[in-house]
Design an enzyme around this catalytic site. Structure first.
Site, PDB file in Angstrom:
ATOM      1  N   LYS A  23      37.019  24.131  39.418  1.00 57.78           N
ATOM      2  CA  LYS A  23      35.821  24.907  39.089  1.00 57.78           C
ATOM      3  C   LYS A  23      35.673  25.022  37.570  1.00 57.78           C
ATOM      4  O   LYS A  23      34.569  24.900  37.035  1.00 57.78           O
ATOM      5  CB  LYS A  23      35.925  26.293  39.739  1.00 57.78           C
ATOM      6  CG  LYS A  23      34.752  27.213  39.510  1.00 57.78           C
ATOM      7  CD  LYS A  23      34.794  28.397  40.451  1.00 57.78           C
ATOM      8  CE  LYS A  23      35.981  29.304  40.211  1.00 57.78           C
ATOM      9  NZ  LYS A  23      35.808  30.183  39.031  1.00 57.78           N
ATOM     10  N   SER A 145      38.272  37.166  26.885  1.00 56.10           N
ATOM     11  CA  SER A 145      38.225  36.072  27.847  1.00 56.10           C
ATOM     12  C   SER A 145      37.911  34.766  27.126  1.00 56.10           C
ATOM     13  O   SER A 145      37.004  34.697  26.285  1.00 56.10           O
ATOM     14  CB  SER A 145      37.143  36.347  28.901  1.00 56.10           C
ATOM     15  OG  SER A 145      36.878  35.178  29.656  1.00 56.10           O
ATOM     16  N   ASP A 292      44.705  33.760  36.445  1.00 56.22           N
ATOM     17  CA  ASP A 292      44.111  33.584  37.774  1.00 56.22           C
ATOM     18  C   ASP A 292      45.147  33.360  38.874  1.00 56.22           C
ATOM     19  O   ASP A 292      44.811  33.427  40.060  1.00 56.22           O
ATOM     20  CB  ASP A 292      43.120  32.413  37.770  1.00 56.22           C
ATOM     21  CG  ASP A 292      41.772  32.801  37.182  1.00 56.22           C
ATOM     22  OD1 ASP A 292      41.511  34.014  37.056  1.00 56.22           O
ATOM     23  OD2 ASP A 292      40.985  31.898  36.849  1.00 56.22           O
ATOM     24  N   LYS A 319      37.485  41.088  36.097  1.00 61.16           N
ATOM     25  CA  LYS A 319      37.159  39.934  36.942  1.00 61.16           C
ATOM     26  C   LYS A 319      36.199  40.377  38.053  1.00 61.16           C
ATOM     27  O   LYS A 319      35.547  41.411  37.943  1.00 61.16           O
ATOM     28  CB  LYS A 319      38.451  39.334  37.520  1.00 61.16           C
ATOM     29  CG  LYS A 319      39.377  38.729  36.474  1.00 61.16           C
ATOM     30  CD  LYS A 319      38.848  37.402  35.960  1.00 61.16           C
ATOM     31  CE  LYS A 319      39.863  36.714  35.054  1.00 61.16           C
ATOM     32  NZ  LYS A 319      39.395  35.382  34.614  1.00 61.16           N
ATOM     33  N   ARG A 323      41.391  43.444  39.513  1.00 62.46           N
ATOM     34  CA  ARG A 323      42.389  42.796  40.359  1.00 62.46           C
ATOM     35  C   ARG A 323      43.734  43.521  40.386  1.00 62.46           C
ATOM     36  O   ARG A 323      44.444  43.471  41.387  1.00 62.46           O
ATOM     37  CB  ARG A 323      42.581  41.334  39.919  1.00 62.46           C
ATOM     38  CG  ARG A 323      41.392  40.465  40.296  1.00 62.46           C
ATOM     39  CD  ARG A 323      41.532  39.038  39.844  1.00 62.46           C
ATOM     40  NE  ARG A 323      40.440  38.226  40.400  1.00 62.46           N
ATOM     41  CZ  ARG A 323      40.154  36.994  40.019  1.00 62.46           C
ATOM     42  NH1 ARG A 323      40.867  36.419  39.069  1.00 62.46           N
ATOM     43  NH2 ARG A 323      39.158  36.339  40.580  1.00 62.46           N
TER      44      ARG A 323
END
Length: 409
Positions: A23, A145, A292, A319, A323
């Site tokens: 992705k 990020s 991730d 995110k 998370r």
């Protein structure tokens, strides 16, 4: 859709799986293709995120709704801001309107972009009127990020004077930045990354070429987890992967060696071999360069009844969901002793694993997929299981291929 997962008949797993394109790579190459129409792409991701990205890039004006796709939000913000004649409102899901975009917007406005907030300062939706950008010097905090940074770098070749980006502080997502720059290099676009300075030169045209997207290492993490939880002698083949991957999550091969899983590269695929049980009691790992895979690793440790201390997780708060808090809640349901801060996760070795727990997914694809491998240890429910389509539409089919019982309810 809720799925009820039941253990396979045997935890001796032997299977081969084809994993869709990355992705992260797909979204970068799709943006570059929008800038240079003579680029062709093979093995592009079939994820919702990549489809949303492609659809957004095709828009000229109007409302562009990227739903839950954070990467698309960041990349399209920079893309539309630098494209003369395009006039859009960029928006997304309720959660997306809670995810900050201010740092990137401020950087683009510093370069001369015309962007305004439709509702709340610092958050989507945003109104963008594309302009010709001639300024090229800008700075960003280095600990944000990497998608903010990559958004600027990917659009830089289309700018009249390229870009000279200065990162302030300690850089935390180097692999993703290097992935972006490596793709630019493949297209013959000059760039440099020295210390905290990144420069990208302008380029009006590139040669005709086909870019092949490597399969997604983040998606591979769930099979690594299954291999770790399986019996010694299990083997899972995954394609298509490269030894010299651009993806930061390829550190999985190193991490899962600690769980007794060896990675063997054969031609264009990898084989995961469960060769022994873990030799350590506590896994300690800094995941600043690969956040991730944090959920997968934490769940693997829980399933193996190991302890872990994971650091470098500060980006997980913004995110698809928070998370760290989500892991705290859902692992606790299963019987875990866990504590989290705003950037760390500490898990104590479990003495037992509760059965028939329903895992909430919080509109987060990685929550659904990270917990699925526990089916090798217990029966488990995954709520809103269709969320996996964000990055891995074939996930539940592949789980069934491994022998895990996948029962829709």
């Amino acid at each position: 859709m809720k799925v009820h997962l039941t253990p396979p008949e045997s935890n001796h797993i032997l299977a081969n799986i084809k994993v869709t394109g990355s992705k992260s790579e797909s979204n970068r190459i799709l943006l570059l293709q929008a800038l240079y129409s003579n680029i062709k792409i093979e093995n592009v991701s079939n994820s919702d995120d990549a489809q949303v990205m492609a659809k957004g890039l095709a828009m000229v004006d109007g409302v562009v709704d990227i739903h839950h796709a954070g990467t698309a939000m960041r990349f399209l913000t920079a893309y539309f801001a630098t494209q003369e004649g395009k006039d859009v409102v960029l928006t997304g899901s309720q959660r997306m309107t809670e995810r900050p975009i201010k740092v990137l917007v401020a950087a683009l406005k510093e370069l001369g972009a015309e962007i305004s907030y439709v509702k709340n300062e610092g958050y989507p939706p945003i109104k963008i009127t594309g302009k010709k950008i001639t300024k090229n010097k800008v700075s960003l905090p280095a600990n944000i990020s990497s998608q903010y940074i990559s958004a600027l770098l990917l659009t830089a070749p289309s700018l009249e004077n390229g870009i000279a980006l200065e990162l302030i502080g300690k850089i935390t997502s180097v692999p993703y930045i290097k992935m972006t720059l490596a793709l630019l290099t493949q297209l013959g676009i000059e760039n440099s990354f020295e210390g905290n300075s990144i420069k990208v030169s302008p380029k009006k045209a590139v040669e005709n070429q086909t870019l092949i997207v490597e399969s997604d290492w983040s998606s591979a993490s769930y099979f690594y987890s299954i291999a770790a939880l399986s019996e010694i002698g299990s083997k899972i083949g995954l394609s298509s992967y490269k030894h010299d991957s651009l993806q930061g999550d390829s550190v999985l091969a190193e991490v899962y060696k600690e769980f007794g899983v060896d990675t063997v590269f054969i031609n264009n695929k990898i084989e995961l071999h469960k060769v022994k049980e873990p030799q350590i009691k506590t896994l300690e790992w800094d995941l600043a360069n690969a956040p991730d895979i944090a959920q997968t690793i934490a769940v693997t440790c829980f399933g193996l009844q190991m302890s872990c201390h994971l650091t470098g997780l500060h980006t997980l708060k913004i995110k698809e969901t928070d998370r760290l808090e989500a892991l705290d809640v859902e692992l606790s349901k299963l019987g875990a002793s866990i504590s989290v801060t705003d950037k760390t996760l500490t898990l104590n070795a479990a003495t037992s694993i509760n059965a028939d727990v329903a895992i909430a997914t919080y509109n987060d694809h990685r929550m659904a997929m990270a917990f699925a491998p526990l089916a090798l240890k217990t029966t488990i429910y995954i709520n809103d299981a269709e969320v996996v389509s964000k990055s891995f539409p074939d996930f539940w089919t592949d789980m069934a291929t491994l022998g895990i019982g996948v029962h829709e309810q």
